[in-house]
Scaffold this active site. Sequence first.
Site, PDB file in Angstrom:
ATOM      1  N   ASP A   7      17.542  32.896  80.254  1.00 54.26           N
ATOM      2  CA  ASP A   7      16.718  33.977  79.702  1.00 54.26           C
ATOM      3  C   ASP A   7      15.801  34.497  80.817  1.00 54.26           C
ATOM      4  O   ASP A   7      15.581  33.813  81.816  1.00 54.26           O
ATOM      5  CB  ASP A   7      15.866  33.489  78.510  1.00 54.26           C
ATOM      6  CG  ASP A   7      15.046  34.629  77.889  1.00 54.26           C
ATOM      7  OD1 ASP A   7      15.569  35.751  77.786  1.00 54.26           O
ATOM      8  OD2 ASP A   7      13.879  34.406  77.531  1.00 54.26           O
ATOM      9  N   SER A   8      15.261  35.683  80.579  1.00 54.00           N
ATOM     10  CA  SER A   8      14.301  36.239  81.536  1.00 54.00           C
ATOM     11  C   SER A   8      13.057  35.350  81.619  1.00 54.00           C
ATOM     12  O   SER A   8      12.335  35.393  82.604  1.00 54.00           O
ATOM     13  CB  SER A   8      13.892  37.638  81.093  1.00 54.00           C
ATOM     14  OG  SER A   8      13.277  37.562  79.823  1.00 54.00           O
ATOM     15  N   CYS A  70      19.449  35.933  76.064  1.00 59.05           N
ATOM     16  CA  CYS A  70      18.555  37.073  76.308  1.00 59.05           C
ATOM     17  C   CYS A  70      19.304  38.310  75.818  1.00 59.05           C
ATOM     18  O   CYS A  70      20.370  38.644  76.358  1.00 59.05           O
ATOM     19  CB  CYS A  70      18.266  37.167  77.798  1.00 59.05           C
ATOM     20  SG  CYS A  70      17.300  38.628  78.255  1.00 59.05           S
ATOM     21  N   GLU A 162       4.819  35.652  76.877  1.00 58.25           N
ATOM     22  CA  GLU A 162       4.904  34.969  78.187  1.00 58.25           C
ATOM     23  C   GLU A 162       3.512  34.538  78.665  1.00 58.25           C
ATOM     24  O   GLU A 162       3.363  33.498  79.281  1.00 58.25           O
ATOM     25  CB  GLU A 162       5.547  35.887  79.235  1.00 58.25           C
ATOM     26  CG  GLU A 162       7.046  36.060  79.075  1.00 58.25           C
ATOM     27  CD  GLU A 162       7.851  34.864  79.561  1.00 58.25           C
ATOM     28  OE1 GLU A 162       7.580  34.334  80.640  1.00 58.25           O
ATOM     29  OE2 GLU A 162       8.773  34.451  78.813  1.00 58.25           O
ATOM     30  N   CYS A 194      15.525  39.775  69.990  1.00 61.08           N
ATOM     31  CA  CYS A 194      14.987  39.311  71.277  1.00 61.08           C
ATOM     32  C   CYS A 194      14.688  37.834  71.076  1.00 61.08           C
ATOM     33  O   CYS A 194      14.061  37.464  70.075  1.00 61.08           O
ATOM     34  CB  CYS A 194      13.711  40.070  71.645  1.00 61.08           C
ATOM     35  SG  CYS A 194      12.831  39.346  73.049  1.00 61.08           S
ATOM     36  N   HIS A 196      12.653  35.923  72.366  1.00 61.10           N
ATOM     37  CA  HIS A 196      11.229  35.564  72.309  1.00 61.10           C
ATOM     38  C   HIS A 196      10.680  35.670  70.875  1.00 61.10           C
ATOM     39  O   HIS A 196       9.705  34.990  70.535  1.00 61.10           O
ATOM     40  CB  HIS A 196      10.390  36.497  73.188  1.00 61.10           C
ATOM     41  CG  HIS A 196      10.450  36.206  74.655  1.00 61.10           C
ATOM     42  ND1 HIS A 196      11.567  36.425  75.423  1.00 61.10           N
ATOM     43  CD2 HIS A 196       9.509  35.706  75.509  1.00 61.10           C
ATOM     44  CE1 HIS A 196      11.308  36.086  76.678  1.00 61.10           C
ATOM     45  NE2 HIS A 196      10.076  35.641  76.750  1.00 61.10           N
TER      46      HIS A 196
HETATM   47  N1  DGL Z   1      14.230  37.096  75.508  1.00 60.02           N
HETATM   48  C1  DGL Z   1      14.630  38.361  76.076  1.00 60.02           C
HETATM   49  C2  DGL Z   1      15.511  39.093  75.070  1.00 60.02           C
HETATM   50  O1  DGL Z   1      16.109  38.417  74.227  1.00 60.02           O
HETATM   51  C3  DGL Z   1      13.398  39.038  76.544  1.00 60.02           C
HETATM   52  C4  DGL Z   1      13.584  40.228  77.333  1.00 60.02           C
HETATM   53  C5  DGL Z   1      12.494  40.574  78.288  1.00 60.02           C
HETATM   54  O2  DGL Z   1      12.324  39.862  79.258  1.00 60.02           O
HETATM   55  O3  DGL Z   1      11.893  41.641  78.074  1.00 60.02           O
HETATM   56  O4  DGL Z   1      15.669  40.284  75.082  1.00 60.02           O
END
Ligand code: DGL
Length: 270
Positions: A7-8, A70, A162, A194, A196
């Site tokens: 993931d990011s 992600c 974050e 997402c 997150h």
């Molecule tokens: N968890 C990522 C997603 O599912 C986050 C994306 C981001 O870094 O903006 O889209």
Amino acid sequence: MAVGVFDSGLGGLTVLDAVSKRLPDVPFVYLGDNKHAPYGVRDADDVYTLTCAATERLWDAGCDLVILACNTASAAALRRMQESWVPRDKRVLGVFVPLIEALTERQWGDNSPPREVAVQHVALFATPATVRSRAFQRELAFRAIGVDVEAQACGGLVDAIEDGDMILAEALVRSHVDALKRKMPNPQAAILGCTHYPLMQEIFQDALGPEVAVYSQANLVAESLADYLVRHPDMKGPGTESMFLTTGDAKRVSDHATQFLRRRIDFKAA
Ligand code: DGL
């Protein structure tokens, strides 16, 4: 036989938690590209380049199969990676399809023509890049007809999560739900598009109301990965050790991850 989860940033931990509970004997290597999060405000080329680099790092860690936990990477980069970049002996899978299969009441891998389904009004909450890609609507159109999707780009929410600023995150969830409801007053289902956002699932449910079915990905992805590994046992790579890697500040990322998962998580520099 390790599997990579990317993931990011921290959001993919919601998926990691579910897959490691579902498949306790499989070692997972998690990689968070915290240095470059959020991805949701980047353009598709940027997301593609960063996602390829992270995937290569997970291949180096012995993971022949990498899950893009992600949605932004799955929406903006996965198709291009699969079509022109992933070598024959490796696999990269996204997190969209299991969710859409659940929403459209399909079994894994059911490729029959699109048909009418029970839900007709669906709210999608996702990052600006995921909303812009229209990947969700495209995948849905392969499977269902007559579903009205209203998408809400939740600007700022990934940054707040974050940063561990849960007061700001809650305020943003409530204002994004309000904005969605002005466009679609009575959604039947809401997709947390997402990884997150499950960290805010209770707030989404509270703001949407109890009559809205909220879908999030973690358990759906875990079931579909278990099914995939039964069909492709050769895709468990040579890695043997579970670990958490980050491109960001390992101490800070470990502290936030520990807070979110409510168990000690120690990240190492990627
Ligand atoms: N968890 C990522 C997603 O599912 C986050 C994306 C981001 O870094 O903006 O889209």
